[in-house]
Design an enzyme around this catalytic site. Structure first.
Site, PDB file in Angstrom:
ATOM      1  N   TYR A  31     -12.374  -8.554   8.102  1.00  0.00           N
ATOM      2  CA  TYR A  31     -12.897  -7.657   9.128  1.00  0.00           C
ATOM      3  C   TYR A  31     -14.401  -7.835   9.323  1.00  0.00           C
ATOM      4  CZ  TYR A  31      -8.549  -5.209   9.949  1.00  0.00           C
ATOM      5  OH  TYR A  31      -7.271  -4.913  10.330  1.00  0.00           O
ATOM      6  N   GLU A  91      11.271  -9.419 -10.516  1.00  0.00           N
ATOM      7  CA  GLU A  91      10.862  -9.853  -9.179  1.00  0.00           C
ATOM      8  C   GLU A  91      10.607  -8.671  -8.241  1.00  0.00           C
ATOM      9  OE1 GLU A  91      12.724 -12.050  -5.216  1.00  0.00           O
ATOM     10  OE2 GLU A  91      13.756 -12.268  -7.128  1.00  0.00           O
ATOM     11  N   ASP A 140      16.189 -12.607  -8.249  1.00  0.00           N
ATOM     12  CA  ASP A 140      17.385 -12.834  -7.443  1.00  0.00           C
ATOM     13  C   ASP A 140      17.835 -14.287  -7.576  1.00  0.00           C
ATOM     14  OD1 ASP A 140      17.513 -10.253  -6.456  1.00  0.00           O
ATOM     15  OD2 ASP A 140      16.434 -10.719  -4.600  1.00  0.00           O
TER      16      ASP A 140
END
Length: 391
Positions: free
Chosen positions: A122, A215, A268
């Site tokens: 920014y 995870e 996963d």
């Protein structure tokens, strides 16, 4: 300063390159050398705008360094260079961005401040909107500057914006603060700071026997809510997805502080899960010269092929998406899974799991284990640990 000027800071005689952790004064000195060299070229008898020689962050420039006495494999970048030139229309804006970010970092260090990448974006958006239109441009430019000055991102005054959390049998104490019991922080855990200097100064104590890297935040919350650490003496840590540098640093610190504790990864069963595991274990080329830093010897607890065949209902399997195939292709071609060295069984196991994912055409999430009951996940982890069923 005189000694610095005698030597090029853009050259390394090491086979494997890395970024140094430096005090602000030295980083500012390196920036001053870069500016003086730039002005020297402009004022020479044949004025020119020197190209910026950056260590290439492409996968083709990655190298794997494997420990000989310990089971430790990490990603480094070799000293293959790419250049950014003001005279090349394809790299001219990138060339200018590097100098703009260098100027901003010089000011930040002079003020003894730290900023996040978002805050830096920014500020640059306001000061130089014609050159900075997205966060990704700022992130890439910071890595360009790391590759140019050979110092860490944190040394430049840019701190991580951490989203990780830790829970379980771990006592933490920040300087001049009360001790925090991470087993009493609720299901959301203790928020990991993005201040790397603070993380390095944490005082830690633990009676855990395992560290479990999770995870997903939802699974982390389930395990913390079930207080798995009362049944299995462990510390839980999550980056809530792809690992940020703050979470990786805290895990690395725990591995140094408690070297006898196995670190087990629960992800996963899909290419993204394996990619996350590999980032914790080997490092990440996306981190440029900091690729190797904070890598830990994480073992793959689950989910794995045997779990899919024995515990997951076929109805719970989800077809692989194009993004999954893209990640799998990148993993399959990466050097971390191609290492031809003695005892490379881990890489072979990982490649076998990845090949089975692609062959099956499916993926499975940890939540699929809930078919056996919400309390099954703790039992699953406990059984795996008792059987030492991890790779």
């Amino acid at each position: 300063m005189g000694e610095l000027l005698k030597n090029s800071i853009f050259f390394s005689d090491q086979h494997l390159c890395h970024a140094d952790i430096l005090p602000p004064s030295e980083v500012r000195a390196r920036i001053e050398v870069a500016v003086l060299n730039f002005l020297k070229n402009l004022n020479s008898s044949t004025p020119s705008v020197a190209d910026l020689p950056l260590i290439s962050r492409k996968m083709s420039n990655s190298r794997v360094s494997r420990g000989l006495l310990i089971e430790s494999t990490k990603i480094f970048l070799s000293h293959s260079f790419c250049t950014q030139s003001l005279m090349n229309e394809n790299t001219a804006n990138s060339f200018i961005r590097v100098w703009k970010v260098m100027e901003m970092c010089y000011q930040i260090l002079g003020q003894e401040k730290k900023v996040t990448q978002r805050e830096l974006f920014y500020k640059l958006l306001c000061d130089s909107p014609q050159y900075f239109t997205s966060q990704s441009q700022v992130n890439r430019t910071i890595q360009d500057l790391v590759a140019l000055l050979r110092c860490s991102r944190y040394s430049l005054g840019v701190m991580a914006s951490s989203r990780g959390a830790v829970a379980g049998r771990l006592l933490l104490q920040e300087p001049n603060q009360e001790v925090v019991d991470c087993s009493a922080c609720g299901s959301s855990g203790y928020a990991i700071s993005g201040d790397l200097n603070l993380l390095e100064k944490l005082v830690m104590k633990s009676d855990a026997r395992y560290i479990i890297v999770v995870e997903k935040h939802a699974i982390f919350q389930r395990l913390a809510e079930d207080r798995i650490f009362n049944q299995i003496p462990c510390i839980l840590i999550t980056a809530k997805g792809y690992p940020d540098i703050g979470t990786r640093l805290l895990l690395h610190r725990m591995s140094r502080e408690f070297p006898e504790l196995p670190i087990l990864g629960l992800v996963d069963w899909n290419p993204a899960g394996l990619a996350i595991l590999c980032t914790f274990k080997f490092g990440s080329v996306a981190m440029g010269l900091e690729a190797y830093r904070y890598a830990c010897n994480v073992k793959w607890l689950g989910l794995r092929k045997d779990d899919i065949e024995q515990l997951i209902l076929e109805e719970s399997l989800v077809p692989l998406k194009p993004r999954d195939h893209q990640i799998a292709k990148s993993l399959g071609s990466s050097e971390i899974l191609q290492v031809n060295v003695p005892n490379a069984m881990i890489q072979d196991n990982y490649k076998e799991e990845l090949a089975f994912m692609i062959h099956s055409g499916h993926r499975a999430e940890i939540e699929a284990l809930y078919f056996h009951g919400y309390d099954f996940l703790v039992k699953y982890i406990g059984k795996k640990i008792v059987q030492a069923n991890y790779i």
